[in-house]
Design a protein around this motif. Structure first.
Motif, short mmCIF file in Angstrom:
data_model
loop_
_atom_site.label_atom_id
_atom_site.label_comp_id
_atom_site.label_asym_id
_atom_site.label_seq_id
_atom_site.Cartn_x
_atom_site.Cartn_y
_atom_site.Cartn_z
N ARG A 1 -0.09 -8.99 7.59
CA ARG A 1 -1.20 -8.77 6.67
C ARG A 1 -0.67 -8.76 5.22
O ARG A 1 -1.25 -9.40 4.35
CB ARG A 1 -1.88 -7.42 7.00
CG ARG A 1 -2.94 -7.01 5.99
CD ARG A 1 -3.58 -5.68 6.37
NE ARG A 1 -4.55 -5.27 5.37
CZ ARG A 1 -4.25 -4.59 4.27
NH1 ARG A 1 -2.99 -4.25 4.02
NH2 ARG A 1 -5.20 -4.26 3.42
N MET B 1 0.87 -1.18 0.00
CA MET B 1 0.00 0.00 0.00
C MET B 1 0.90 1.23 0.00
O MET B 1 1.79 1.35 0.85
CB MET B 1 -0.88 0.01 1.26
CG MET B 1 -1.93 -1.09 1.27
SD MET B 1 -2.81 -1.17 2.85
CE MET B 1 -3.99 0.12 2.62
N ALA C 1 -6.87 3.09 -1.08
CA ALA C 1 -7.55 1.95 -0.44
C ALA C 1 -8.89 2.37 0.11
O ALA C 1 -8.98 3.33 0.88
CB ALA C 1 -6.68 1.40 0.68
N ASP C 2 -9.93 1.66 -0.31
CA ASP C 2 -11.25 1.88 0.27
C ASP C 2 -11.95 0.53 0.43
O ASP C 2 -13.07 0.33 -0.02
CB ASP C 2 -12.08 2.82 -0.62
CG ASP C 2 -13.42 3.18 0.03
OD1 ASP C 2 -13.50 3.20 1.27
OD2 ASP C 2 -14.39 3.43 -0.71
N GLY C 3 -11.23 -0.43 1.01
CA GLY C 3 -11.78 -1.78 1.20
C GLY C 3 -11.56 -2.63 -0.03
O GLY C 3 -11.54 -2.12 -1.15
N GLY C 4 -11.35 -3.94 0.22
CA GLY C 4 -11.24 -4.87 -0.90
C GLY C 4 -10.01 -4.69 -1.76
O GLY C 4 -10.05 -4.92 -2.97
N THR C 5 -8.88 -4.35 -1.12
CA THR C 5 -7.68 -4.17 -1.95
C THR C 5 -7.12 -5.52 -2.39
O THR C 5 -6.57 -5.63 -3.48
CB THR C 5 -6.59 -3.35 -1.23
OG1 THR C 5 -6.21 -4.05 -0.04
CG2 THR C 5 -7.07 -1.97 -0.87
N ARG C 6 -7.26 -6.55 -1.54
CA ARG C 6 -6.70 -7.85 -1.96
C ARG C 6 -7.54 -8.46 -3.08
O ARG C 6 -7.00 -9.08 -3.99
CB ARG C 6 -6.55 -8.81 -0.77
CG ARG C 6 -7.82 -9.42 -0.27
CD ARG C 6 -7.66 -10.10 1.06
NE ARG C 6 -7.42 -9.13 2.13
CZ ARG C 6 -6.99 -9.44 3.34
NH1 ARG C 6 -6.74 -10.70 3.65
NH2 ARG C 6 -6.82 -8.51 4.25
N THR D 1 -4.05 5.60 2.17
CA THR D 1 -5.04 5.48 3.26
C THR D 1 -5.27 6.83 3.93
O THR D 1 -4.59 7.81 3.63
CB THR D 1 -4.55 4.49 4.33
OG1 THR D 1 -3.32 4.99 4.82
CG2 THR D 1 -4.32 3.11 3.76
N TYR E 1 -14.54 0.52 2.64
CA TYR E 1 -13.85 0.56 3.95
C TYR E 1 -14.81 0.74 5.12
O TYR E 1 -14.74 0.01 6.13
CB TYR E 1 -12.80 1.68 3.94
CG TYR E 1 -12.22 1.93 5.31
CD1 TYR E 1 -11.29 1.04 5.84
CD2 TYR E 1 -12.61 3.03 6.06
CE1 TYR E 1 -10.76 1.23 7.09
CE2 TYR E 1 -12.08 3.24 7.32
CZ TYR E 1 -11.16 2.35 7.83
OH TYR E 1 -10.65 2.55 9.08
N LYS F 1 0.79 5.91 5.86
CA LYS F 1 1.27 4.60 6.34
C LYS F 1 2.75 4.54 6.00
O LYS F 1 3.14 4.79 4.86
CB LYS F 1 0.49 3.53 5.57
CG LYS F 1 0.59 2.12 6.09
CD LYS F 1 -0.33 1.21 5.26
CE LYS F 1 0.15 -0.21 5.22
NZ LYS F 1 -0.22 -1.00 6.36
N ASP G 1 -16.71 -2.38 5.63
CA ASP G 1 -15.79 -3.41 6.08
C ASP G 1 -15.47 -3.23 7.57
O ASP G 1 -15.43 -4.20 8.33
CB ASP G 1 -14.52 -3.33 5.23
CG ASP G 1 -13.49 -4.38 5.57
OD1 ASP G 1 -13.46 -5.40 4.87
OD2 ASP G 1 -12.74 -4.19 6.53
N1 UDP Z 1 -6.67 -0.27 5.70
C1 UDP Z 1 -5.92 0.84 6.00
N2 UDP Z 1 -4.65 0.68 6.48
C2 UDP Z 1 -4.10 -0.57 6.65
C3 UDP Z 1 -4.87 -1.68 6.34
C4 UDP Z 1 -6.15 -1.50 5.87
O1 UDP Z 1 -6.37 1.97 5.83
O2 UDP Z 1 -2.95 -0.66 7.09
C5 UDP Z 1 -8.04 -0.07 5.17
C6 UDP Z 1 -8.06 -0.06 3.65
O3 UDP Z 1 -9.10 0.80 3.19
C7 UDP Z 1 -8.40 -1.49 3.34
C8 UDP Z 1 -9.42 -1.76 4.43
O4 UDP Z 1 -8.88 -1.12 5.57
O5 UDP Z 1 -8.92 -1.64 2.03
C9 UDP Z 1 -9.67 -3.21 4.73
O6 UDP Z 1 -8.48 -3.84 5.05
P1 UDP Z 1 -8.31 -5.41 5.03
O7 UDP Z 1 -7.10 -5.76 5.84
O8 UDP Z 1 -9.60 -6.07 5.35
O9 UDP Z 1 -7.92 -5.73 3.50
P2 UDP Z 1 -8.66 -5.47 2.13
O10 UDP Z 1 -10.15 -5.43 2.38
O11 UDP Z 1 -8.16 -4.17 1.59
O12 UDP Z 1 -8.27 -6.63 1.27
#
Ligand code: UDP
Length: 252
Positions: free
Chosen positions: A87, A66, A122-127, A71, A178, A75, A181
């Motif tokens: 993570r 990221m 990043a706004d959720g669901g990045t993976r 974010t 996000y 970070k 989530d």
């Molecule tokens: N996130 C963040 N900082 C981090 C990790 C996550 O701001 O260090 C936010 C980001 O918007 C991310 C969301 O939290 O998409 C959900 O994180 P998760 O670990 O569930 O992974 P993701 O949904 O992105 O696959």
């Protein structure tokens, strides 16, 4: 339920897949799922890790990161801290497994495909966006090898995509942002092929354990989302998708 962005519970966010986004990588895709934006680059290297040397088999490996201002709060770059957190490791392994599951590694020959997924916003669901976008970047990279006659067909067995589902205020919802989530009682990532098979299901109901019935409903919602995502991948890939699906003979 009224979702923050006005979507129906079973609706995915606006998806945009832009190919050839940067110029050096063999496959380069910017994928947007609503406000989540990930750059997915696929690079081909003509060698494999030591454990595969002289095996005739190829390999796919993935890295994920990221960007500092992807974010709300900045970070710190992992490279400047000198170690990759849990993570990140979990996500990059997930991306690698998802892509390896749909490739005929023998037909790839002794080559490695490096996948780099860099989250711009990043706004959720990045993976999940990483997996969906990386598949398209990988297909582009493999198409280049095929065009150069270095492989005699594109060694892709299936399309693969991923989407998140969850339970928020007792309702099943698809493709969480996000805000959703971070408030969801159950949160699940579903990786699927175009044949409707599951490659991986990661589900957590830490404080609110879920039932088998709820799991089935979520899987169905995930299937629906993945069908839409695979349609978007096919549209983005155009004629390369016909080659992969075998609807057009693979002759150069
Ligand atoms: N996130 C963040 N900082 C981090 C990790 C996550 O701001 O260090 C936010 C980001 O918007 C991310 C969301 O939290 O998409 C959900 O994180 P998760 O670990 O569930 O992974 P993701 O949904 O992105 O696959």
């Amino acid at each position: 339920m009224n979702r923050l962005d006005g979507r129906k519970n079973d609706e995915i966010r606006n998806i945009r897949i832009i190919r050839d986004y940067t110029k050096y990588a063999e496959g380069s895709v910017l994928i947007e799922m609503g406000d989540t934006k990930v750059l997915c680059n696929a690079s081909i290297e003509d060698r494999v890790p030591p454990f595969l040397k002289n095996s005739g088999t190829g390999w796919i490996t993935a890295e994920y990161s990221m960007l500092p201002r992807s974010t709300h709060q900045r970070k710190v770059r992992e490279s400047s801290r000198g170690k990759v957190d849990g993570r990140t490791q979990e996500i990059q392994r997930l991306i690698g497994r998802a892509l390896r599951s749909v490739i005929n590694l023998d037909a790839l020959g002794e080559r490695t495909i490096w996948i780099d997924c860099d989250v711009i916003q990043a706004d959720g669901g990045t993976r999940t966006a990483s997996i969906t976008g990386a598949f398209v970047a990988m297909a582009d990279a493999l198409y280049k090898l095929y065009r150069q006659k270095l492989i005699d067909k594109i060694p892709i067995k299936s399309f693969v995509s991923a989407v998140s589902v969850g339970i928020l205020n007792g309702e099943n919802i698809l493709d969480l942002c996000y805000e959703e989530d971070s408030n969801a009682q159950v949160d699940m990532n579903i990786v699927m092929t175009d044949k409707g098979e599951f490659v991986e299901v990661q589900g957590t109901g830490e404080e609110f354990p879920f039932t088998k019935e709820q799991l089935y409903d979520l899987l169905e919602l995930g299937e629906k989302g993945n069908r839409m995502l695979i349609d978007a991948q096919k549209r983005a890939l155009g004629q390369i998708s016909d080659l992969i699906l075998g609807t057009k003979p693979q002759v150069v």
